[in-house]
Design a protein around this motif. Sequence first.
Motif, PDB file in Angstrom:
ATOM      1  N   VAL A 107      23.102  39.706 -46.155  1.00 48.29           N
ATOM      2  CA  VAL A 107      23.057  38.366 -45.538  1.00 48.29           C
ATOM      3  C   VAL A 107      23.535  38.435 -44.092  1.00 48.29           C
ATOM      4  O   VAL A 107      22.904  37.892 -43.174  1.00 48.29           O
ATOM      5  N   VAL A 108      24.649  39.126 -43.861  1.00 50.41           N
ATOM      6  CA  VAL A 108      25.225  39.199 -42.515  1.00 50.41           C
ATOM      7  C   VAL A 108      24.313  39.978 -41.575  1.00 50.41           C
ATOM      8  O   VAL A 108      23.976  39.524 -40.474  1.00 50.41           O
ATOM      9  N   PHE A 109      23.872  41.156 -42.002  1.00 50.83           N
ATOM     10  CA  PHE A 109      23.130  42.032 -41.085  1.00 50.83           C
ATOM     11  C   PHE A 109      21.668  41.620 -40.938  1.00 50.83           C
ATOM     12  O   PHE A 109      21.088  41.802 -39.864  1.00 50.83           O
ATOM     13  N   GLU A 110      21.048  41.075 -41.978  1.00 46.79           N
ATOM     14  CA  GLU A 110      19.691  40.544 -41.825  1.00 46.79           C
ATOM     15  C   GLU A 110      19.694  39.383 -40.831  1.00 46.79           C
ATOM     16  O   GLU A 110      18.838  39.304 -39.939  1.00 46.79           O
ATOM     17  N   SER A 111      20.656  38.477 -40.989  1.00 44.49           N
ATOM     18  CA  SER A 111      20.751  37.325 -40.084  1.00 44.49           C
ATOM     19  C   SER A 111      21.046  37.778 -38.657  1.00 44.49           C
ATOM     20  O   SER A 111      20.454  37.268 -37.700  1.00 44.49           O
ATOM     21  N   ALA A 112      21.961  38.747 -38.523  1.00 42.11           N
ATOM     22  CA  ALA A 112      22.286  39.249 -37.186  1.00 42.11           C
ATOM     23  C   ALA A 112      21.068  39.892 -36.544  1.00 42.11           C
ATOM     24  O   ALA A 112      20.776  39.675 -35.357  1.00 42.11           O
ATOM     25  N   GLY A 113      20.321  40.684 -37.304  1.00 40.91           N
ATOM     26  CA  GLY A 113      19.125  41.315 -36.764  1.00 40.91           C
ATOM     27  C   GLY A 113      18.095  40.297 -36.321  1.00 40.91           C
ATOM     28  O   GLY A 113      17.476  40.423 -35.256  1.00 40.91           O
ATOM     29  N   ALA A 114      17.914  39.247 -37.125  1.00 34.13           N
ATOM     30  CA  ALA A 114      16.927  38.213 -36.795  1.00 34.13           C
ATOM     31  C   ALA A 114      17.325  37.425 -35.557  1.00 34.13           C
ATOM     32  O   ALA A 114      16.501  37.162 -34.677  1.00 34.13           O
ATOM     33  N   LEU A 115      18.602  37.058 -35.472  1.00 30.64           N
ATOM     34  CA  LEU A 115      19.038  36.165 -34.397  1.00 30.64           C
ATOM     35  C   LEU A 115      19.370  36.911 -33.103  1.00 30.64           C
ATOM     36  O   LEU A 115      19.170  36.373 -32.009  1.00 30.64           O
ATOM     37  N   ILE A 116      19.870  38.143 -33.214  1.00 29.45           N
ATOM     38  CA  ILE A 116      20.254  38.886 -32.008  1.00 29.45           C
ATOM     39  C   ILE A 116      19.074  39.658 -31.438  1.00 29.45           C
ATOM     40  O   ILE A 116      18.784  39.589 -30.238  1.00 29.45           O
ATOM     41  N   ALA A 117      18.382  40.384 -32.304  1.00 36.41           N
ATOM     42  CA  ALA A 117      17.330  41.286 -31.815  1.00 36.41           C
ATOM     43  C   ALA A 117      15.937  40.885 -32.259  1.00 36.41           C
ATOM     44  O   ALA A 117      14.965  41.547 -31.911  1.00 36.41           O
ATOM     45  N   GLY A 118      15.798  39.822 -33.013  1.00 35.59           N
ATOM     46  CA  GLY A 118      14.495  39.392 -33.494  1.00 35.59           C
ATOM     47  C   GLY A 118      13.801  38.478 -32.510  1.00 35.59           C
ATOM     48  O   GLY A 118      14.266  38.204 -31.414  1.00 35.59           O
ATOM     49  N   GLY A 119      12.646  37.971 -32.925  1.00 36.09           N
ATOM     50  CA  GLY A 119      11.938  36.993 -32.094  1.00 36.09           C
ATOM     51  C   GLY A 119      11.257  37.594 -30.899  1.00 36.09           C
ATOM     52  O   GLY A 119      11.028  36.916 -29.894  1.00 36.09           O
ATOM     53  N   ASP A 120      10.924  38.866 -30.952  1.00 34.71           N
ATOM     54  CA  ASP A 120      10.175  39.470 -29.853  1.00 34.71           C
ATOM     55  C   ASP A 120       8.839  38.751 -29.695  1.00 34.71           C
ATOM     56  O   ASP A 120       8.312  38.163 -30.630  1.00 34.71           O
ATOM     57  N   HIS A 346      -2.811  32.710 -25.804  1.00 40.07           N
ATOM     58  CA  HIS A 346      -1.879  33.550 -25.051  1.00 40.07           C
ATOM     59  C   HIS A 346      -0.679  33.909 -25.931  1.00 40.07           C
ATOM     60  O   HIS A 346      -0.394  33.229 -26.919  1.00 40.07           O
ATOM     61  N   ALA A 347       0.019  34.963 -25.536  1.00 39.88           N
ATOM     62  CA  ALA A 347       1.211  35.382 -26.267  1.00 39.88           C
ATOM     63  C   ALA A 347       2.277  34.305 -26.185  1.00 39.88           C
ATOM     64  O   ALA A 347       2.330  33.525 -25.241  1.00 39.88           O
ATOM     65  N   PHE A 348       3.134  34.267 -27.200  1.00 39.46           N
ATOM     66  CA  PHE A 348       4.161  33.229 -27.248  1.00 39.46           C
ATOM     67  C   PHE A 348       5.439  33.823 -27.822  1.00 39.46           C
ATOM     68  O   PHE A 348       5.427  34.830 -28.526  1.00 39.46           O
ATOM     69  N   GLY A 349       6.547  33.166 -27.518  1.00 37.16           N
ATOM     70  CA  GLY A 349       7.823  33.565 -28.099  1.00 37.16           C
ATOM     71  C   GLY A 349       8.115  32.726 -29.331  1.00 37.16           C
ATOM     72  O   GLY A 349       7.492  31.693 -29.569  1.00 37.16           O
ATOM     73  N   ILE A 350       9.035  33.190 -30.149  1.00 37.16           N
ATOM     74  CA  ILE A 350       9.408  32.450 -31.358  1.00 37.16           C
ATOM     75  C   ILE A 350      10.633  31.592 -31.039  1.00 37.16           C
ATOM     76  O   ILE A 350      11.670  32.116 -30.632  1.00 37.16           O
ATOM     77  N   PRO A 351      10.539  30.250 -31.184  1.00 37.02           N
ATOM     78  CA  PRO A 351      11.678  29.376 -30.874  1.00 37.02           C
ATOM     79  C   PRO A 351      12.896  29.718 -31.725  1.00 37.02           C
ATOM     80  O   PRO A 351      12.776  30.169 -32.872  1.00 37.02           O
ATOM     81  N   MET A 352      14.075  29.458 -31.186  1.00 36.28           N
ATOM     82  CA  MET A 352      15.305  29.808 -31.886  1.00 36.28           C
ATOM     83  C   MET A 352      15.435  29.079 -33.215  1.00 36.28           C
ATOM     84  O   MET A 352      15.883  29.653 -34.213  1.00 36.28           O
ATOM     85  N   TRP A 353      15.023  27.795 -33.273  1.00 39.37           N
ATOM     86  CA  TRP A 353      15.170  27.071 -34.538  1.00 39.37           C
ATOM     87  C   TRP A 353      14.276  27.675 -35.627  1.00 39.37           C
ATOM     88  O   TRP A 353      14.644  27.663 -36.807  1.00 39.37           O
ATOM     89  N   VAL A 354      13.141  28.239 -35.230  1.00 38.65           N
ATOM     90  CA  VAL A 354      12.272  28.916 -36.198  1.00 38.65           C
ATOM     91  C   VAL A 354      12.948  30.192 -36.702  1.00 38.65           C
ATOM     92  O   VAL A 354      12.920  30.515 -37.894  1.00 38.65           O
ATOM     93  N   MET A 355      13.575  30.957 -35.788  1.00 41.25           N
ATOM     94  CA  MET A 355      14.285  32.169 -36.196  1.00 41.25           C
ATOM     95  C   MET A 355      15.466  31.833 -37.114  1.00 41.25           C
ATOM     96  O   MET A 355      15.760  32.582 -38.062  1.00 41.25           O
ATOM     97  N   ILE A 356      16.139  30.710 -36.846  1.00 39.66           N
ATOM     98  CA  ILE A 356      17.271  30.310 -37.699  1.00 39.66           C
ATOM     99  C   ILE A 356      16.779  29.980 -39.111  1.00 39.66           C
ATOM    100  O   ILE A 356      17.403  30.359 -40.106  1.00 39.66           O
TER     101      ILE A 356
END
Length: 496
Positions: A107-120, A346-356
Amino acid sequence: MSNDNFAPSHLETLDRDLGRLSTLEQATAYVSRPMIGLGVGLLFVVFAALVAAVIFGHASNTLVVVIAAAFGAYMALNIGANDVANNMGPAVGANALTMGGAIAIAVVFESAGALIAGGDVVSTIAKGIIAPESMGASGAFVTAMMAALLASALWVNLATWIGAPVSTTHSVVGGVMGAGIAAAGFAAVSWGKMGAIAASWVISPLLGGMIAAGFLWFIKSNIVYKEDKIAAARRWVPVLVGIMGGAFATYLSVKGVKKIVKIEMTDALMIGLAAGLVIWLVMIPVVKRQSEGLENRNKSLKVLFGIPLIVSAALLSFAHGANDVANAVGPLAAIVQASTTGDFTHAFGIPMWVMIIGALGISFGLFLFGPKLIRMVGNQITKLNPMRAYCVALSAAITVIVASWLGLPVSSTHIAVGGVFGVGFFREWDAARRMRAARATIPKGHELAPEERVRRKLVRRSHFMTIIAAWLITVPAAALLSAGIFIVINGVMGTS
């Protein structure tokens, strides 16, 4: 009050009645567990929809985004229930982690990976599977992405129910392909890209299995089968842990932190080499201290691999959160982009609320529904101990590095499960080899019967066939399901 009420016969009847009530309570609690999980999952889906409604207010496209957010939350729950088991299963199966500890770390590391380094930044339609210009209006694109999201979630849900670890990324790919074909025809699909993905079905598990089997052979040859196992372990365990540390440093440099900083493969390999050397030197005195007083037997060796296995599970979870979460919530981000701006070419980023939503959904899905697949990967395919589980974890990191270097699309699910199969089949081969060598000493007439040899197979063939079948049909099944859902949604909404 009559003393007859306390007669032995009355007390026995009372005991039986209390026993029945106790059994009824236990049965009720057992039956209600799935209902609690479903209830919490449903509440999370509703929560995600409400978040989307609050963010978008009274805009004309709010309803579409709200429904898409609910589908995205449902998909995230299924990722947690299925995909994360591949990282945690080996450590749990080897008893290096309890189920509760594995879930907490994941739970901790999956969430950290998604929120810190995810959303490319991702391309408009799941990494170029469908040509954007073929979709025509944005309405058809939004409908296709909604169908893909729901279909992939339903397929992963079904796979989890039957106990088959499948690739959520491949499910999304199949969903996007099916909806794209339904919307714009077969010509819209990039068949070259699909061919590369199909090749990964074979490459991922074979490469992961061979690397895991190779390291297990090395450990058995250089440590387990040596007369002085402890002395051999003091020599080789620091080297093995250093290799693992270097592999994960390279892996995370390439795949885990690309949102924060872009690192080329050559630089990542140098980082891994430096990290591996440092870890090797640090582990020499650590392993020497850990091995003091240990008996010269295989069971003692398990102590030396416990901590590296826990660390590897955490790092695999971080990298998985950084990469696969974005793939899964990509269709939701595409829907948000197209609904708010009308632009889907066009390419797009993933909004933070979607990553959360993705990170929270994975956490809830893992906590509520993950133990079933964790047990499957960790215990039910083949018996794992810390040394075998170490080989599986290390093969996952090395295979991803090799695949990135060669430019091959691979599935983390297929690599991890392929590593488990590789370890199991190597054990079968090694046991058969040693039995043949010892056969000369067995008196005639005392050999094992063919039926007994089959019974002693170390990989459960039923699980093997179920998982392989699920892998083979994931993309076509998700595609057919997505095409059907697209046709239904298109008919209801009148999208063209």
